[in-house]
Design an enzyme around this catalytic site. Structure first.
Site, PDB file in Angstrom:
ATOM      1  N   ASP A 196       0.794  -1.236   0.000  1.00  0.00           N
ATOM      2  CA  ASP A 196       0.000   0.000   0.000  1.00  0.00           C
ATOM      3  C   ASP A 196       0.824   1.282   0.000  1.00  0.00           C
ATOM      4  OD1 ASP A 196      -2.231  -1.732   0.277  1.00  0.00           O
ATOM      5  OD2 ASP A 196      -1.875  -1.790   2.429  1.00  0.00           O
TER       6      ASP A 196
ATOM      7  N   GLY B 250       1.901   2.661  -2.833  1.00  0.00           N
ATOM      8  CA  GLY B 250       1.663   3.365  -4.096  1.00  0.00           C
ATOM      9  C   GLY B 250       2.439   2.787  -5.277  1.00  0.00           C
ATOM     10  N   LYS B 251       2.595   1.475  -5.286  1.00  0.00           N
ATOM     11  CA  LYS B 251       3.273   0.839  -6.431  1.00  0.00           C
ATOM     12  C   LYS B 251       2.511   1.066  -7.720  1.00  0.00           C
ATOM     13  CE  LYS B 251       3.091  -3.280  -4.507  1.00  0.00           C
ATOM     14  NZ  LYS B 251       2.755  -2.940  -3.132  1.00  0.00           N
TER      15      LYS B 251
ATOM     16  N   GLY C 229      -4.131  -5.175  -3.929  1.00  0.00           N
ATOM     17  CA  GLY C 229      -5.116  -4.246  -4.485  1.00  0.00           C
ATOM     18  C   GLY C 229      -4.360  -3.033  -4.967  1.00  0.00           C
ATOM     19  N   HIS C 230      -4.250  -2.865  -6.265  1.00  0.00           N
ATOM     20  CA  HIS C 230      -3.508  -1.733  -6.798  1.00  0.00           C
ATOM     21  C   HIS C 230      -4.470  -0.670  -7.308  1.00  0.00           C
ATOM     22  CE1 HIS C 230       0.337  -4.294  -7.521  1.00  0.00           C
ATOM     23  NE2 HIS C 230      -0.006  -4.205  -6.265  1.00  0.00           N
TER      24      HIS C 230
ATOM     25  N   GLN D 103       2.265  -6.804  -2.414  1.00  0.00           N
ATOM     26  CA  GLN D 103       2.543  -6.715  -0.976  1.00  0.00           C
ATOM     27  C   GLN D 103       3.834  -5.912  -0.761  1.00  0.00           C
ATOM     28  OE1 GLN D 103       1.592 -10.173  -2.149  1.00  0.00           O
ATOM     29  NE2 GLN D 103      -0.371  -9.180  -1.959  1.00  0.00           N
TER      30      GLN D 103
ATOM     31  N   THR E  33      -8.319  -3.914  -0.976  1.00  0.00           N
ATOM     32  CA  THR E  33      -8.952  -5.214  -1.204  1.00  0.00           C
ATOM     33  C   THR E  33     -10.072  -5.474  -0.215  1.00  0.00           C
ATOM     34  OG1 THR E  33      -6.871  -6.068  -2.047  1.00  0.00           O
ATOM     35  CG2 THR E  33      -8.500  -7.702  -1.399  1.00  0.00           C
ATOM     36  N   THR E  34      -9.834  -5.152   1.065  1.00  0.00           N
ATOM     37  CA  THR E  34     -10.790  -5.550   2.097  1.00  0.00           C
ATOM     38  C   THR E  34     -11.517  -4.375   2.743  1.00  0.00           C
ATOM     39  OG1 THR E  34      -9.014  -5.462   3.737  1.00  0.00           O
ATOM     40  CG2 THR E  34      -9.435  -7.599   2.700  1.00  0.00           C
TER      41      THR E  34
ATOM     42  N   LYS F 286      -9.429  -0.699   7.954  1.00  0.00           N
ATOM     43  CA  LYS F 286      -8.594   0.437   8.343  1.00  0.00           C
ATOM     44  C   LYS F 286      -7.160  -0.043   8.473  1.00  0.00           C
ATOM     45  CE  LYS F 286     -11.234   3.705  11.072  1.00  0.00           C
ATOM     46  NZ  LYS F 286     -11.560   4.245  12.371  1.00  0.00           N
ATOM     47  N   ARG F 287      -6.242   0.706   7.893  1.00  0.00           N
ATOM     48  CA  ARG F 287      -4.832   0.348   8.050  1.00  0.00           C
ATOM     49  C   ARG F 287      -4.305   0.935   9.358  1.00  0.00           C
ATOM     50  NH1 ARG F 287      -3.932   2.322   1.898  1.00  0.00           N
ATOM     51  NH2 ARG F 287      -4.683   0.458   0.859  1.00  0.00           N
TER      52      ARG F 287
ATOM     53  N   ASP G 160       2.347  14.687   1.320  1.00  0.00           N
ATOM     54  CA  ASP G 160       1.316  15.701   1.560  1.00  0.00           C
ATOM     55  C   ASP G 160       0.479  15.408   2.805  1.00  0.00           C
ATOM     56  OD1 ASP G 160       0.479  13.457   0.073  1.00  0.00           O
ATOM     57  OD2 ASP G 160      -1.331  14.486  -0.572  1.00  0.00           O
TER      58      ASP G 160
END
Ligand code: IMP
Ligand code: MG
Length: 335
Positions: free
Chosen positions: A13, A15-16, A42-43, A175, A248-249, A252-253, A281
């Site tokens: 997560d 930003g790939k 999830g991209h 990942q 994907t799910t 909350k990270r 930012d």
């Protein structure tokens, strides 16, 4: 043959998708290949002002490039077809562009069911762990054994060594370093190798590797069951401002400051030559700049001070591996 690799240096997560999109736009790749993972990834990609979330299909498809789900991946047929449909609905031509390595493994209904019951790791419940387990247990199913996948199959040796020996490949990792099965915080990891070296396991010799684009974030996030986020309202604020929800799910990270020692370790092990630090930012919006160095929190008064410290810390002059380019970037910014 030339290969550039995009690898996440934290816990996914970072930003790939954005970096892939930016590199594809430059247009000189012939193939874009996902090298590990399944639809746990999830991209999020903004293309022509539309938001797309892909789980399996590499971002090359947005630019008419051959996009391959590599032999290091596991693939869920149902999700695969759903994604093709969503791309087509979004106006993206996929015909003749999307391939699956014939020796990639398949995520079955049983894998999905089993993973659906996980409560210990906090998986994405996409069948990833059971599919890789069965692969290594030699009980798995390869893509070439599934009739409906047949039109999409590709033999990566034939494609990259015999048909297109001058291929210019962009490898897209899934990942991140902190979730790597060997280098992550076991057992709170995914079931594949996420590091740059795993790209070569897709039938590409190490000599082909040119650049390694490492992607990090100005702070860390993690999704899963282990306790990751320290106490303090500031982390909830970063979560909110950064819109840190799993692609994907929807979970909350958890959030923490960037651990600079960990980032350096990731840079070294992945052989990073080009580094992108995303979401600067977000810290600017909350006007707090901090990171963890040698286990201690360090505060900075401004973004410039924060950047300078990172630069000096990760750019030592006595290493074989040098970072040629460093971008600090904002959410949804182009690089
Ligand atoms: P699995 O890969 O679904 O088995 O999940 C194992 C761990 O990796 C869990 O903590 C997941 O939340 C995490 N994970 C898997 N894929 C991603 C991803 O694409 N981004 C962030 N975390 C992920
Ligand atoms: Mg992701």
């Amino acid at each position: 043959m030339i290969a550039d690799i995009i690898v996440d240096l934290q816990y996914g997560d970072c930003g790939k998708g954005k970096v892939t999109h930016a590199l594809c736009r430059r247009g000189d790749y012939t193939h874009v290949i996902r090298y590990n993972g399944g639809c746990n990834a999830g991209h999020t990609i903004y293309h022509n002002k539309r938001k797309f979330v892909t789980h399996h299909i590499p971002a090359g498809v947005f630019f008419g490039l051959k996009s391959i789900i590599g032999s290091g991946c596991v693939v869920c047929p149902e999700q695969f077809f759903k994604e093709i449909e969503e791309l087509e609905e979004g106006g993206i031509n996929t015909k003749g562009l999307i391939f699956i390595a014939e020796n990639a493994h398949v995520i079955t209904k049983e894998h999905l069911e089993e993973d659906g019951e996980d409560t210990t790791i906090g998986t994405t419940k996409r069948g990833n762990g059971p599919a890789y387990r069965d692969k290594y247990d030699r009980k798995g199913l390869r893509a070439k054994e599934v009739p409906e996948l047949r039109p999409y199959l590709i033999d990566m040796y034939e494609e990259l060594h015999l048909k297109h020996p001058k291929a210019k490949i962009l490898f897209e990792g899934a990942q991140g370093f902190g979730l790597d099965i060997d280098w992550g915080d076991y057992p709170y990891v995914t079931s594949s190798n996420c590091i740059s070296a795993a790209a070569c396991m897709n039938g590409v010799p190490p000599q082909a590797v040119r650049h390694v684009w490492g992607v990090a974030k100005a702070y860390e996030t993690y999704v899963g069951t282990k306790q990751f986020q320290p106490t303090g309202d500031i982390f909830n604020k970063i979560q909110e401002v950064g819109e840190e929800f799993g692609a994907t799910t929807g979970r909350k990270r958890q959030v923490n400051w960037m651990d600079l020692n960990f980032l350096k370790k990731a840079i070294h092990i992945n052989g990073v030559t080009h580094l992108v630090i995303n979401k600067m930012d977000v810290l600017k919006k909350i006007e707090k700049w901090a990171l963890i160095k040698n286990g201690y929190k360090m505060n900075f008064d401004s973004e410039d001070d924060f950047r300078d410290f990172i630069l000096r810390d990760i750019m030592p002059d006595n290493r074989d591996i040098r970072i040629h380019q460093l971008h600090f970037s904002s959410h949804k910014d182009k690089i």
